[in-house]
Structure formats: structure tokens, C-alpha cells
Design a protein around this motif. Structure first.
Motif, PDB file in Angstrom:
ATOM      1  N   ALA A  51      28.424 -10.332 -32.919  1.00 50.06           N
ATOM      2  CA  ALA A  51      27.353 -10.330 -31.939  1.00 50.06           C
ATOM      3  C   ALA A  51      27.255  -8.986 -31.235  1.00 50.06           C
ATOM      4  O   ALA A  51      28.218  -8.213 -31.193  1.00 50.06           O
ATOM      5  CB  ALA A  51      27.556 -11.448 -30.898  1.00 50.06           C
ATOM      6  N   ALA A  52      26.088  -8.708 -30.675  1.00 47.87           N
ATOM      7  CA  ALA A  52      25.857  -7.495 -29.893  1.00 47.87           C
ATOM      8  C   ALA A  52      24.810  -7.803 -28.838  1.00 47.87           C
ATOM      9  O   ALA A  52      23.951  -8.667 -29.021  1.00 47.87           O
ATOM     10  CB  ALA A  52      25.380  -6.359 -30.795  1.00 47.87           C
ATOM     11  N   ASP A  53      24.892  -7.119 -27.712  1.00 49.26           N
ATOM     12  CA  ASP A  53      23.859  -7.223 -26.688  1.00 49.26           C
ATOM     13  C   ASP A  53      23.776  -5.910 -25.944  1.00 49.26           C
ATOM     14  O   ASP A  53      24.718  -5.106 -25.947  1.00 49.26           O
ATOM     15  CB  ASP A  53      24.133  -8.370 -25.718  1.00 49.26           C
ATOM     16  CG  ASP A  53      22.879  -8.777 -24.940  1.00 49.26           C
ATOM     17  OD1 ASP A  53      21.782  -8.312 -25.300  1.00 49.26           O
ATOM     18  OD2 ASP A  53      22.991  -9.567 -23.994  1.00 49.26           O
ATOM     19  N   ALA A  87      22.347  -3.713 -22.319  1.00 54.32           N
ATOM     20  CA  ALA A  87      21.787  -3.658 -20.973  1.00 54.32           C
ATOM     21  C   ALA A  87      20.663  -2.644 -21.041  1.00 54.32           C
ATOM     22  O   ALA A  87      20.900  -1.470 -21.263  1.00 54.32           O
ATOM     23  CB  ALA A  87      22.845  -3.224 -19.960  1.00 54.32           C
ATOM     24  N   ALA A  88      19.439  -3.109 -20.902  1.00 52.64           N
ATOM     25  CA  ALA A  88      18.293  -2.233 -21.123  1.00 52.64           C
ATOM     26  C   ALA A  88      18.275  -1.057 -20.162  1.00 52.64           C
ATOM     27  O   ALA A  88      17.742  -0.002 -20.476  1.00 52.64           O
ATOM     28  CB  ALA A  88      16.999  -3.025 -21.010  1.00 52.64           C
ATOM     29  N   ILE A  89      18.811  -1.212 -18.965  1.00 49.97           N
ATOM     30  CA  ILE A  89      18.925  -0.125 -18.001  1.00 49.97           C
ATOM     31  C   ILE A  89      20.332  -0.168 -17.455  1.00 49.97           C
ATOM     32  O   ILE A  89      20.705  -1.123 -16.788  1.00 49.97           O
ATOM     33  CB  ILE A  89      17.934  -0.280 -16.835  1.00 49.97           C
ATOM     34  CG1 ILE A  89      16.512  -0.486 -17.357  1.00 49.97           C
ATOM     35  CG2 ILE A  89      18.003   0.903 -15.902  1.00 49.97           C
ATOM     36  CD1 ILE A  89      15.518  -0.860 -16.280  1.00 49.97           C
ATOM     37  N   PRO A  90      21.161   0.796 -17.666  1.00 43.92           N
ATOM     38  CA  PRO A  90      20.923   1.970 -18.501  1.00 43.92           C
ATOM     39  C   PRO A  90      21.143   1.651 -19.980  1.00 43.92           C
ATOM     40  O   PRO A  90      21.411   0.500 -20.315  1.00 43.92           O
ATOM     41  CB  PRO A  90      22.007   2.941 -17.999  1.00 43.92           C
ATOM     42  CG  PRO A  90      23.129   2.034 -17.599  1.00 43.92           C
ATOM     43  CD  PRO A  90      22.476   0.808 -17.021  1.00 43.92           C
ATOM     44  N   ASP A  91      21.015   2.645 -20.820  1.00 42.11           N
ATOM     45  CA  ASP A  91      21.145   2.475 -22.264  1.00 42.11           C
ATOM     46  C   ASP A  91      22.615   2.289 -22.615  1.00 42.11           C
ATOM     47  O   ASP A  91      23.361   3.260 -22.709  1.00 42.11           O
ATOM     48  CB  ASP A  91      20.561   3.702 -22.966  1.00 42.11           C
ATOM     49  CG  ASP A  91      20.493   3.513 -24.464  1.00 42.11           C
ATOM     50  OD1 ASP A  91      20.658   2.370 -24.915  1.00 42.11           O
ATOM     51  OD2 ASP A  91      20.265   4.504 -25.173  1.00 42.11           O
ATOM     52  N   SER A  92      23.035   1.056 -22.771  1.00 44.57           N
ATOM     53  CA  SER A  92      24.438   0.742 -23.037  1.00 44.57           C
ATOM     54  C   SER A  92      24.503  -0.609 -23.728  1.00 44.57           C
ATOM     55  O   SER A  92      23.545  -1.380 -23.683  1.00 44.57           O
ATOM     56  CB  SER A  92      25.232   0.732 -21.722  1.00 44.57           C
ATOM     57  OG  SER A  92      24.596  -0.091 -20.765  1.00 44.57           O
ATOM     58  N   TYR A  93      25.644  -0.893 -24.374  1.00 51.87           N
ATOM     59  CA  TYR A  93      25.702  -2.125 -25.144  1.00 51.87           C
ATOM     60  C   TYR A  93      27.144  -2.560 -25.373  1.00 51.87           C
ATOM     61  O   TYR A  93      28.099  -1.812 -25.139  1.00 51.87           O
ATOM     62  CB  TYR A  93      24.981  -1.964 -26.489  1.00 51.87           C
ATOM     63  CG  TYR A  93      25.373  -0.735 -27.280  1.00 51.87           C
ATOM     64  CD1 TYR A  93      26.426  -0.767 -28.199  1.00 51.87           C
ATOM     65  CD2 TYR A  93      24.691   0.471 -27.115  1.00 51.87           C
ATOM     66  CE1 TYR A  93      26.782   0.358 -28.925  1.00 51.87           C
ATOM     67  CE2 TYR A  93      25.039   1.597 -27.831  1.00 51.87           C
ATOM     68  CZ  TYR A  93      26.085   1.539 -28.740  1.00 51.87           C
ATOM     69  OH  TYR A  93      26.443   2.664 -29.450  1.00 51.87           O
ATOM     70  N   TRP A  94      27.281  -3.807 -25.834  1.00 49.35           N
ATOM     71  CA  TRP A  94      28.567  -4.411 -26.150  1.00 49.35           C
ATOM     72  C   TRP A  94      28.527  -4.971 -27.566  1.00 49.35           C
ATOM     73  O   TRP A  94      27.484  -5.405 -28.051  1.00 49.35           O
ATOM     74  CB  TRP A  94      28.874  -5.578 -25.209  1.00 49.35           C
ATOM     75  CG  TRP A  94      28.996  -5.249 -23.759  1.00 49.35           C
ATOM     76  CD1 TRP A  94      30.138  -5.007 -23.057  1.00 49.35           C
ATOM     77  CD2 TRP A  94      27.931  -5.171 -22.806  1.00 49.35           C
ATOM     78  NE1 TRP A  94      29.856  -4.780 -21.732  1.00 49.35           N
ATOM     79  CE2 TRP A  94      28.509  -4.866 -21.550  1.00 49.35           C
ATOM     80  CE3 TRP A  94      26.542  -5.313 -22.886  1.00 49.35           C
ATOM     81  CZ2 TRP A  94      27.751  -4.718 -20.393  1.00 49.35           C
ATOM     82  CZ3 TRP A  94      25.780  -5.161 -21.748  1.00 49.35           C
ATOM     83  CH2 TRP A  94      26.387  -4.868 -20.519  1.00 49.35           C
ATOM     84  N   LEU A  95      29.689  -5.002 -28.203  1.00 48.39           N
ATOM     85  CA  LEU A  95      29.888  -5.721 -29.454  1.00 48.39           C
ATOM     86  C   LEU A  95      30.942  -6.786 -29.215  1.00 48.39           C
ATOM     87  O   LEU A  95      31.864  -6.592 -28.410  1.00 48.39           O
ATOM     88  CB  LEU A  95      30.352  -4.784 -30.570  1.00 48.39           C
ATOM     89  CG  LEU A  95      29.488  -3.554 -30.888  1.00 48.39           C
ATOM     90  CD1 LEU A  95      30.106  -2.764 -32.048  1.00 48.39           C
ATOM     91  CD2 LEU A  95      28.056  -3.959 -31.211  1.00 48.39           C
TER      92      LEU A  95
END
Length: 568
Positions: free
Chosen positions: A360-362, A364-372
């Protein structure tokens, strides 16, 4: 899977192909656009505001003769505008104007200098919460703290337009004189003597000058008295039309903006004046000086003013793309990310030995960042995303199938295939199906725009709502051609889309159906809608990305192995 990126209207389906779609032409709720003189015009959901630095403010103002008090929560307007990377004029941000348009046509313009931290420093908010009530299903409210009346507090903001001051008039008056033009009853020339004949006000101004703190005594006519003399000419027949106007002051070498509402005694009440005398010294030899009391720096103090042009900025109503509309990140089981389109990469798990494959991945639209997230609940954070915990060290009854971030991006939920929910950071637990026997396994979850609830979907299309999550229908009692693999909430939280493995899309509540993946390949894994509700992207395990509706197509990229997750 992502409420922050979704928007979509009512459709009830009986197979992997929808039977009907709503097409009433109404604009989607829960979003607004920031555009104009910016590097990237963008449409944001009200929920996305929660990911910016937040302020809380209680304001009291007059509505008619009655006093009202309300509490608001949201980011500073300046922080929202910064997301769009505004095009700064050579003279600085104080030469920008902001125009706020509401869904009912009400319109207010302000000078950026009024809210700029180095000038007026008014803590104006775009609020997503009013008196504890979420506005996610509506649109944000412009809040102007300190105003006497609430005319500049705009409810239901649909667009914010950034514009720069136009070039000043070419006509140059005699030294000491000024010309007032623009949205006035008629252009008028004032000699220095004419200005002295108007009512005179005095002000002590203290600010940080080029060489440190300065304090001066100023004397001259208030801008409001000048407006009364020349006669403002706002658009006829509109409510509080003068609040649409902004004045550009020009000296021939400098110019700045001051909002008409900023200086109006019943609204901003800033006693801006044209100083004819400074510290007892007559200024007729050089010309009047614009003085904006309470500004922290001298940025908007313009010497030798020649023209005052009253402007009526035009809002730009074009609905811009969302932050997620430019591309997607494709993730394989080893956590290696391949970007398609304009999606940026802030790192991946190349070269890492994983205890379980990524599922899975998601973002955070602000700021440009993400998790796996891995099948064992291990969580990996990139960019500005924080690590708030994982289930990587626990013995799970069932494997993890999804990760979803909170609206603030300061936490996340992990979902197991039995519907068990694990909350980390500022994510709260509102219940789960972990103790139930599901007909089919859970495949995805999505938080509500408030972060005070979520929905879980199973592969048969069964939908389970918790907290303030709202059930709007499901395909749980329908025989599907292919199983459900993903879903996404609308920005309002009052609808959602379900995605089947063959690219079929089912819309419920206020979600809008705009088509299905024409390929019918049974390997779809993710649905990434546009926040505008006019399209969505369907990601396949072979790295094919189908763009449906208004979204532009993306070129296929090469991925090492199958795509197991994707995020914008």
C-alpha cells in the motif's frame, strides 16, 4: 482510497458497468480553486487545508446592529497562496491583489500587503472549521479578524484569484499634485492645495526602515475622505460592491496596493492617509506620501505619489487541476517507485531488504510526501511524511492491505484484510470489522475529510462506516464480474467510488461517474480521482494507467515487476 484526491455523483450499478450517471452540471462541493498570477493554478479540497500549518481564531463583528462571535480554524491565506507559487512582481508581494469569489457571486478583493507578515500582518484565514463544525462538505470561509463588520468574511469561497497591479497611468501630474482615476465617478486631479483643503488626519507611524526602527508624525487626508470626495464607482447592483475595489498608489518608480475594505471604518478601519506633512515638514516640494499605519515595515509607504488608481480585479473562475492530477507514483512489491507524468519522487526502498512485500501507499497532498506500507504493517516515510509507528513487530491475525493518512498528515491508519484497524499519530480509532466474519476480505479504507471517521470496503463491495463516515450504498448484494479492489471518498465525504479489477467504476452519494476503463483487463489495482470530480486514473498491475474523463493521458513507463500500489 484517498478522500483528499477524490471527487465524484450518484450512480447505482448492477455489474462492473454502471447503469446510469448524474449529469446535472452542478459544481462539486468541498473544493475551491486558487489561480491567476501563479506558477501552478490548483484546485484543493477543503480537507487538504488541514495539512497546512493551522491557526485558531475567535472573531466578533457586527451584522447589522447585532454582534456575533464565531470560532474558526484553518491555515493563513498566505500559506494557501504559497502552495501555488505566486508570480512575485519585481517590486515585491505588496503589489499583488487577492480576489475571493463565493458560490453565490459575492466578491471581495484585498491587497496582499494587508496579510503579508512584513506589512499589514493581518492573520486572515481560509477556515475549514466553524464553531467546531467541519466545512468539508461545503467550501472554506475567508476570515478577516479584527474587522468591525463581517462583510469581508466570505462564506463558500469557490475561487481565489491572484493578480498583479497593472502598469500605472502614463499621465504625470505637476509636482505635489495627484490624479485619482479608475473605478471612480470620474478622473480628478488634486493640487497640493486641494489635498490640504480636505479634512486632515494625524498619525504616528512606527515601522522597521532600511536602517532600523523609525517613528514619524504624519498629517494629511485619509484615503476614505479622498474616496468620499471623488466618489467611488463600484459595480452597480451588487452587495457591498466597494469591497471589490483595491487602490494602486504609484510614484512613477514605485507602486503598491491598499484595499478599499482595508481602510473603510466599518471593515478593516486602517487609517491610511496621504501625508502632506511629515514630522512638521511640508512635503509640497516632493509630493504627498502614502502612509499605511500599523504596517510593520515601510514597504507600502510610497513617497511622491502621483496617481491613485481604483481597481476592480476580475476573478478567474477556471477550475484548475488538483495537485494529484499531474501524475502518479507506481510502486512494486520491493518498494521501488517509478513516476509517471508529473509525480515527483522523494525516495524509495531501492536496495533495502524487506521483511514483507509492500502492499500500500498513500500521500499527503500538502506537502508533497508519502508513505509505503508492507504486508506486515511496516511503514516507510518519505519527503515531509513523518513516522508514527507500525505493526511491523506484531503478530497479526490477517495481513495489512492498506494505509491511509489523516487529513493533517500527522498520522495514519493501517487496515488488515479482516477489517482490523490500527491507528498511529493523530489518527483515532473509531471501530473496525476485525471481530466480524466478513463475506469477503477488506481491500481498502479511506478517512473522512474531518479525520473523525473512516470507511472500509471489502472485495464484494460491502462498505462499512465508522465515526462520522457516511454509508451511501454498496455492491455487497450484487454479483460482480470482478471483485472490488479500491475506493475513494469525495472531498465532501458524502460519496465515494468503488473500483473493480476489470476497471468498472461504481459511484454512490455525491460521487460523479465519468466513465470506466475501456480496456476491461482484470488487473486494475488503484483508483486515483481528480479533486475536481471530472476524471480519475485507474492503475493496473502492468503499469498501465488509464486516464478517464478530463485527465490527460500518461505515457506508459517500465516497472521492474508488477505494480502493487500507487499514489499521486
Amino acid at each position: 482510497m484517498r478522500f483528499r484526491l477524490a471527487l465524484i455523483a450518484v450512480v447505482l450499478a448492477a455489474s462492473s458497468a454502471p447503469l446510469c450517471a448524474r449529469a446535472d452540471g452542478a459544481g462539486p462541493a468541498g473544493i475551491f480553486t486558487v489561480n491567476g498570477a501563479v506558477g501552478r493554478a490548483v484546485t484543493l479540497s477543503v480537507g487538504q487545508l488541514a495539512a497546512l500549518p493551522l491557526r485558531s481564531v475567535t472573531v466578533t463583528f457586527l451584522r447589522g446592529t447585532a454582534s456575533e462571535t464565531h470560532s474558526y480554524r484553518g491555515p493563513l491565506v498566505s500559506d494557501v497562496v504559497a502552495v501555488t507559487r505566486p508570480n512575485l512582481p519585481a517590486g515585491g508581494a505588496h503589489q499583488l491583489m487577492l480576489t475571493f469569489l463565493a458560490t453565490d457571486g459575492y466578491q471581495v478583493s484585498i491587497a496582499y500587503g494587508e496579510i503579508d507578515g512584513g506589512s499589514g500582518n493581518k492573520q486572515a484565514l481560509l477556515a475549514f472549521e466553524e464553531d467546531g463544525r467541519s466545512l468539508a462538505a461545503d467550501r472554506p470561509v475567508l476570515v478577516m479578524p479584527g474587522d468591525v463588520k463581517g462583510g469581508r468574511d466570505v462564506t463558500g469561497v469557490s475561487s481565489v484569484t491572484v493578480s498583479a497591479l497593472p502598469p500605472p497611468p502614463t499621465e504625470t501630474p505637476a509636482t505635489g499634485s495627484i490624479i485619482v482615476t479608475g473605478s471612480v465617478s470620474g478622473p480628478k486631479r488634486y493640487s497640493f492645495a486641494d489635498l490640504k483643503a480636505l479634512p486632515q488626519a494625524t498619525a504616528t507611524v512606527t515601522f522597521t526602515g532600511p536602517n532600523g526602527p523609525e517613528s514619524h508624525q504624519e498629517k494629511g487626508p485619509l484615503l476614505t475622505d479622498l474616496y468620499s470626495d471623488v466618489g467611488l464607482a463600484p459595480p452597480a447592483g451588487v452587495k457591498e460592491g466597494a469591497l471589490r475595489l483595491v487602490t494602486a498608489a504609484n510614484s512613477g518608480t514605485e507602486q503598491t496596493a491598499v484595499g478599499v475594505g482595508e481602510t473603510a471604518p466599518e471593515f478593516g478601519a486602517v487609517p491610511a492617509l496621504l501625508s502632506l506633512e511629515e514630522d512638521g515638514n511640508d512635503l509640497s516640494a516632493t509630493g504627498p506620501r502614502l502612509v499605511v499605519p500599523h504596517d510593520q515595515k515601510f514597504t507600502r509607504d510610497i513617497k511622491a505619489v502621483q496617481t491613485l488608481t481604483v481597481l476592480n480585479p476580475t476573478p478567474n473562475t477556471t477550475v484548475a487541476p488538483g495537485l494529484a492530477d499531474r501524475g502518479v507514483r507506481l510502486v512494486n512489491a520491493n518498494g521501488i517507485i517509478t513516476s509517471a507524468g508529473g509525480a515527483s519522487s522523494r525516495g524509495d526502498l531501492t536496495g533495502k531488504n524487506l521483511s514483507a512485500p509492500i502492499v500500500a501507499a498513500d500521500t499527503a497532498a500538502i506537502p508533497d510526501s508519502y508513505w509505503l506500507a508492507g504486508r506486515d504493517g511496516g511503514v516507510f516515510n518519505f519527503g515531509g511524511a513523518g513516522f508514527y509507528g507500525s505493526t511491523g513487530g506484531l503478530s497479526l491475525n490477517k495481513p495489512i492491505v492498506d494505509l491511509a493518512a489523516t487529513p493533517t498528515a500527522k498520522g495514519y491508519w493501517l487496515t488488515a484484510s479482516d477489517g482490523g484497524i490500527f491507528a498511529f499519530g493523530d489518527a483515532a480509532f473509531f471501530g473496525s470489522t476485525g471481530s466480524l466474519v466478513l463475506n469477503k476480505p477488506a481491500v481498502a479504507m479511506a478517512p473522512t475529510p474531518t479525520g473523525k471517521g473512516y470507511l472500509v470496503v471489502a472485495s464484494d463491495g460491502g462498505v462499512f462506516a465508522f465515526g462520522d463516515g457516511r454509508f451511501n450504498g454498496s455492491t455487497g448484494n450484487i454479483t460482480l464480474v470482478q471483485p472490488i479492489v479500491d475506493f475513494a471518498l469525495t472531498p465532501s465525504g458524502n460519496g465515494y467510488l468503488l473500483l473493480a479489477a476489470d476497471g468498472g467504476v461504481f459511484a454512490f452519494g455525491d460521487a460523479r461517474y465519468v466513465g470506466r476503463d475501456p480496456s476491461t483487463k482484470p488487473d486494475a489495482i488503484r483508483l486515483i480521482p481528480s479533486v475536481t470530480g471530472t476524471g480519475y486514473r485507474i492503475v493496473h498491475s502492468d503499469a498501465t494507467v488509464a486516464s478517464v474523463g478530463s485527465l490527460p493521458p500518461l505515457s506508459k513507463v517500465s516497472v521492474n515487476g508488477a505494480v502493487v500500489a500507487a499514489t499521486a
